[in-house]
Each structure stands twice: as structure tokens, then as C-alpha cells.
Scaffold this active site. Sequence first.
Site, PDB file in Angstrom:
ATOM      1  N   GLU A 165       0.807  -1.220   0.000  1.00 15.71           N
ATOM      2  CA  GLU A 165       0.000   0.000   0.000  1.00 15.71           C
ATOM      3  C   GLU A 165       0.848   1.282   0.000  1.00 15.71           C
ATOM      4  OE1 GLU A 165      -3.977  -1.867   2.146  1.00 15.71           O
ATOM      5  OE2 GLU A 165      -2.773  -0.414   3.259  1.00 15.71           O
ATOM      6  N   GLU A 367      -5.217  -8.675   0.218  1.00 21.35           N
ATOM      7  CA  GLU A 367      -5.851  -8.417   1.511  1.00 21.35           C
ATOM      8  C   GLU A 367      -7.338  -8.220   1.285  1.00 21.35           C
ATOM      9  OE1 GLU A 367      -4.398  -5.305   4.082  1.00 21.35           O
ATOM     10  OE2 GLU A 367      -2.296  -5.814   3.689  1.00 21.35           O
TER      11      GLU A 367
END
Length: 466
Positions: A165, A367
Site C-alpha cells: 500500500e 488483503e
Amino acid sequence: MTKTLPQNFFFGAAMSGPQTEGAYTKDNRLESIWDTWSNLSISDFYNKVGSYVGNNFYEKYEDDIKLLKSLNMDSFRTSIQWTRLLDINGKINPDGANFYHKVINCAKENDIEIFMNLYHFDMPTYLFNKGGWENREVVEAYAHYAKMAFREFGKEIKYWFTFNEPIVEPDQRYRHGVWFPFIKNAQKGINVQYNISLAHSLAVNEFYKAKEQGYIREDAKIGLINCFAPPYTKENPTPEDLEALRIEDGINNRWWLDLVTEGHLPQDVLETLKQYNMLPEMRPGDEEIFKLGKVDWLGFNYYHPSRIQAPKEKYDANGHIKFSDPYVWPEAKMNIYRGWEIYPKGIYDFGMKMKKEYPNLKFFVSENGMGVEHEHRFRNEAGEIQDDYRIEFIKEHLEWIAKAIEDGAQCLGYHYWGVIDNWSWNNAFKNRYGLVEVDLMNDYQRKLKKSAHWIQNVIKTKTITD
């Protein structure tokens, strides 16, 4: 209608070093920026649970890996902590390296593939004090760290990732200023995002150099993991709404997708930043560095969509240009604990975007999960948490993944976040995501939730059932 997943579809767990390991003073580990924040203001963390705890994976890694195996999982992703692997001089810390060798060997002994990420928001404090990602010297230090990791573990690890991220730290630490040291500066956010992009590209280059020199196994792959929140606007958008959609999608999604597939940043985004005098410092040679940033595949973290509309004001409270305002979709279903919209179809829409715009890049859902507060309310008489809400959440997302694959998306697998309850930044253990409960008052004891039994069967059969 019952949906099935391909037999070669991999299924596992998503974790990170700083959120699970604990043992923050062992192995001669250096201080991270999260330790620094915890030391300075522990009350900023939910229930005053700072960065020190993780879920004690450091002590329990053998049992945890066996637990993943018992759930029929075939892989898991974690991260090396920069602070544990290298000393302050950039040399291998033998005790830290030994810990990761033990984890890797344990995974191999249990026939579980380990996916290794290099950075999960956990910069060493001594480098942050030099300016962190604002400083090109730190970009070079990260490339060196990647080089050392590839050479230390290259014969053991098949799947590598440069960043998790990379959009989050520019947002949380720099643009919105909700992470220490609470900087609220849009220009610094862009500068940091640009430098992280350089760091990613340099690390990919180190990967291929190490491979050519025989340090890395021939079948190894390199990737990037990002939270590509699919963007949506109003049903009947104005031109201004569509412009907001373009630039927000460009900064948060296309920036990374263009980098890892084409080796450059999106030109329309750079032109917009130039229009507002927000271009980062671009040096001669940067374009050549970005060309090195192409990857073998992509991790797609998905929790919620991004719904936006044209901004009502030109500037925000800090005097920065506003590219958009949030749009609240009237039909939104919310996870009230986290404040995030639950929209499983977003996974499908991302898969179709990849098929259309980036057809040569395979990906996996790296995720996906649901955090819930005060889960003890749902404990039955036998003491097991009955998390039917989590089963419903996973089931609906898996169904859309299955449909995306049927319609041509190259989605290879799924990693649930975080399988075992873990520490989550300044939210600590406020919202629990796990299929497995962690008892903080009883030596971090693990206990299966109802969802663990459910997913165990789904993984075994590759059939998505109620």
C-alpha cells in the site's frame, strides 16, 4: 447459485512484520517510527496498546504456521522488518536474519509458500529523522536494504513484493496528518509518493541484478501490493464529477498501475499537478529509473470502494487544492465499526478494469477482511465467537472473485487479512479482523472463531458455500 474457484487458485493469509512479530527489543532490532510514536504518546493508541506487542508471532510462529496449515491454507504473506534485518550501518544483523530464516524454513516444512514483502509503513526512526521518504538519501537506503534482503534470502523465497500500500503513507502521514508526526502538507504528500515510486523501481532493479548474479532462484517473481479502491461517482455525474474521478483515480490507482506495467507515471496526472504548481522534484534520470519498475504481478488489497464527487470548495482547511469531496451513496452498506462501505462488487469491477486496461498483468487479492469491535459479544456458551457477519463478508467477496475469473480476470488467489487477530497501527486491537481470536490477557492464546471452520472447508473444496 453455488460458485466454485479454480483448483489451482491459491488461498492463504495476509500478515505483516510490524503488526504481528512483537519482540521489539530482541535481535538488536532498531527503533521504528511506530516505536517512537508509542514512546512519545502512548495515549494516541487505542487502550494505550503501542507498537511493541504485535500478536507475538516472534514466539509463536511455528504454531501459527501449523495453524494456517490446519485451515488448509497453502500460502501466507508477511514482511521483513527493515529495523530487524539491518543494523544502523546498513549491514546484516545476524540475529534478525536468523529469525526470518527460521520462519521461512518452518513454512517450507509445512508446505506453505511464503510471500515476502519488504516494507509495511515501518521505517527505522534514524532514517525518518533524516527526512524519511522526503529525502533521496533514504530512497537509496531502501534500495540498499532490498539488495541485502535479496542476497540473504534469495534462494529461499519465490515471491517478493517491494511495498504494501504505497499510497497509504503519503496520505496518512503527510496529506491528512493522522499519523505521527502529523504533517498536513499536500505537496509533501506528492513528493513522498514520487520518492516511494523511485524506491520501488530501484528495488525492482536490485531484484533483477541479484537474479542475474545468481543470488535469487530462477523461478522468483517480484510484485507490488496496493489498495486499489475502485472509484465511483454519482449516477448522473456532472463534468466536474468526472474530472474529480479522473484525478483521484489517477493519483491513487493509475499512478501505480502505469508504473508497474508501463514503467512511467500517468502523464495526465503530472499535467494536472503542474497546473496547480504541485509537481514533485524531478531530477534528470528519474524517467530511466521508472522504466525499471515493471513487475511480474500485482497484489490487490480490497476493503472498500472510493466514492467521490466534485469538490464544493477549491481549498481545504489547510489551504490545499481539493480535487474531490466524498460522495455518500444512498444504498451503501456500512461496516459501522470501521466506517467503511462493504461493496463486494468492487473486486469484480477491478478485475474487469485489469482485463481491459492492463491485460498482461496477473494479480491476486492480497488483503480482504472485516474488522469488528467488541467481538466478545458474539461468544457462544462454548466460548467460540460466532462471526457470521465475517462469513457473509468473505463469501460475497469470493463470489464476485469467482465471477471475475469466469469473465476473464486473471486473478490467481486470495489472502485474507489477517487470519489471526493482530495489532493495527494506532487502532491497536480495537477492530478484530481474524478468523482466529487472540487473547491479550492470556499469553496471546489463539482460539478459532466460527469463520475459521467455515473457510477451512471452502479452501478444501474450492466451493463457496453458506
